[in-house]
Design a protein around this motif. Structure first.
Motif, PDB file in Angstrom:
ATOM      1  N   UNK A  32       0.878  -1.167   0.000  1.00  0.00           N
ATOM      2  CA  UNK A  32       0.000   0.000   0.000  1.00  0.00           C
ATOM      3  C   UNK A  32       0.917   1.219   0.000  1.00  0.00           C
ATOM      4  N   UNK A  33       0.629   2.192  -0.828  1.00  0.00           N
ATOM      5  CA  UNK A  33       1.497   3.348  -1.001  1.00  0.00           C
ATOM      6  C   UNK A  33       0.749   4.634  -0.676  1.00  0.00           C
ATOM      7  N   UNK A  34       1.453   5.548  -0.050  1.00  0.00           N
ATOM      8  CA  UNK A  34       0.848   6.792   0.412  1.00  0.00           C
ATOM      9  C   UNK A  34       1.786   7.957   0.132  1.00  0.00           C
ATOM     10  N   UNK A  35       1.184   9.135  -0.009  1.00  0.00           N
ATOM     11  CA  UNK A  35       1.912  10.392   0.051  1.00  0.00           C
ATOM     12  C   UNK A  35       1.270  11.251   1.131  1.00  0.00           C
ATOM     13  N   UNK A  36       2.125  11.761   2.016  1.00  0.00           N
ATOM     14  CA  UNK A  36       1.683  12.674   3.059  1.00  0.00           C
ATOM     15  C   UNK A  36       2.394  14.011   2.865  1.00  0.00           C
ATOM     16  N   UNK A  37       1.747  15.093   3.321  1.00  0.00           N
ATOM     17  CA  UNK A  37       2.350  16.419   3.262  1.00  0.00           C
ATOM     18  C   UNK A  37       2.396  16.998   4.673  1.00  0.00           C
ATOM     19  N   UNK A  38       3.503  17.644   4.982  1.00  0.00           N
ATOM     20  CA  UNK A  38       3.674  18.290   6.279  1.00  0.00           C
ATOM     21  C   UNK A  38       3.968  19.761   6.028  1.00  0.00           C
ATOM     22  N   UNK A  39       2.955  20.595   6.248  1.00  0.00           N
ATOM     23  CA  UNK A  39       3.134  22.021   6.060  1.00  0.00           C
ATOM     24  C   UNK A  39       3.763  22.624   7.306  1.00  0.00           C
ATOM     25  N   UNK A  43       0.522  19.396  11.253  1.00  0.00           N
ATOM     26  CA  UNK A  43       0.741  17.958  11.284  1.00  0.00           C
ATOM     27  C   UNK A  43       0.755  17.376   9.884  1.00  0.00           C
ATOM     28  N   UNK A  44       0.968  16.082   9.818  1.00  0.00           N
ATOM     29  CA  UNK A  44       0.980  15.380   8.542  1.00  0.00           C
ATOM     30  C   UNK A  44      -0.438  15.158   8.035  1.00  0.00           C
ATOM     31  N   UNK A  45      -0.602  15.361   6.739  1.00  0.00           N
ATOM     32  CA  UNK A  45      -1.920  15.195   6.136  1.00  0.00           C
ATOM     33  C   UNK A  45      -1.802  14.254   4.946  1.00  0.00           C
ATOM     34  N   UNK A  46      -2.741  13.329   4.817  1.00  0.00           N
ATOM     35  CA  UNK A  46      -2.720  12.402   3.708  1.00  0.00           C
ATOM     36  C   UNK A  46      -3.132  13.102   2.417  1.00  0.00           C
ATOM     37  N   UNK A  47      -2.297  12.978   1.384  1.00  0.00           N
ATOM     38  CA  UNK A  47      -2.617  13.522   0.068  1.00  0.00           C
ATOM     39  C   UNK A  47      -3.359  12.507  -0.782  1.00  0.00           C
ATOM     40  N   UNK A  48      -2.851  11.298  -0.831  1.00  0.00           N
ATOM     41  CA  UNK A  48      -3.464  10.246  -1.629  1.00  0.00           C
ATOM     42  C   UNK A  48      -2.877   8.901  -1.242  1.00  0.00           C
ATOM     43  N   UNK A  49      -3.527   7.843  -1.751  1.00  0.00           N
ATOM     44  CA  UNK A  49      -3.072   6.490  -1.432  1.00  0.00           C
ATOM     45  C   UNK A  49      -3.389   5.558  -2.585  1.00  0.00           C
TER      46      UNK A  49
END
Lengths: 112, 114
Positions: A32-39, A43-49
């Motif tokens: 399972x693959x994810x991209x998270x963004x940390x502004x 905190x970390x936010x899920x962009x997509x999976x």
């Protein structure tokens, strides 16, 4: 053992330009693959999976990512970057053991 | 609460002291993770709790680190005899179940060991 590689530590793009952030993984099965963004300051936010099915997945904020099994890659893309996209981006892999392993991150700077 | 809550947000301690970091996950979330983010580094997995199962402690860097989760809810990460290299942001995350559920992260605890 599973691993996640983000080869670009820091990327600078002009506002309005296209963006591609690279991610490669090492795992015996399809993970399972994810991209998270940390502004900044957030905190970390899920962009997509990606779990299965269509290899091109759409996420929030206009981001998309494409799973390429032959290249063991899951690169993040955006056609036109906005100044608010400046942040740290993390690729992550979730294996059968349910642990979520993160790459070292890519810091995105957006210039006017 | 609405999100994952971590306390304290900042902790400054002296080398050799013990510290406790708290994580209050989203109500009803059965999975809870602890990660460490050092300056210029990625997110390092520390420990994972899932329901009543034995936790996965494979990421704990030394026996000075331990964590518990009481009643399947609040979790405490304890670092004994802190060292300067323990300075980092400690992030907690929770998810509804294991597997495909996305993680919700807290804002982290910034630990500084002097």
């Amino acid at each position: 053992a599973q691993s996640v590689t983000q080869p670009d530590i820091h990327i600078t793009v002009s506002e309005g330009a296209s963006l591609e952030l690279r991610c490669n993984y090492s795992y015996g099965a399809t993970p399972y693959l994810f991209w998270y963004v940390q502004s900044p300051g957030q905190g970390l936010q899920l962009l997509l999976k990606y779990f299965s099915g269509d290899t091109l997945v759409q996420g929030i904020k206009g981001f998309e990512a494409e799973f390429k099994r032959s290249q063991s890659s899951f690169n993040l893309r955006k056609p036109s970057v906005h100044w608010s996209d400046a942040a740290e981006y993390f690729c992550a892999v979730k294996t059968g053991a349910n642990n979520l392993f993160f790459g070292t991150g890519t810091r995105l700077t957006v210039i006017p | 609460g609405a999100g994952v809550s971590q306390s304290p947000s900042n902790k400054v301690t002296e080398k050799g002291k013990d510290v406790e970091l708290r994580c209050d996950p989203i109500s009803g979330h059965t999975a809870l993770y602890w990660y460490r983010q050092s300056l210029g580094q990625g997110l390092e997995f520390l420990i994972y709790f899932q329901g009543n199962s034995a936790p996965d402690k494979s990421g704990l860097p030394s026996d000075r680190f331990s964590a518990e989760r009481t009643g399947g809810s609040v979790s405490t990460l304890t670092i004994q005899r802190t060292q300067q290299e323990d300075s980092a942001v400690y992030l907690c995350a929770s998810s509804l179940t294991q597997g495909k559920e996305k993680l919700f992260f807290g804002s982290g605890t910034q630990l500084s060991v002097l």
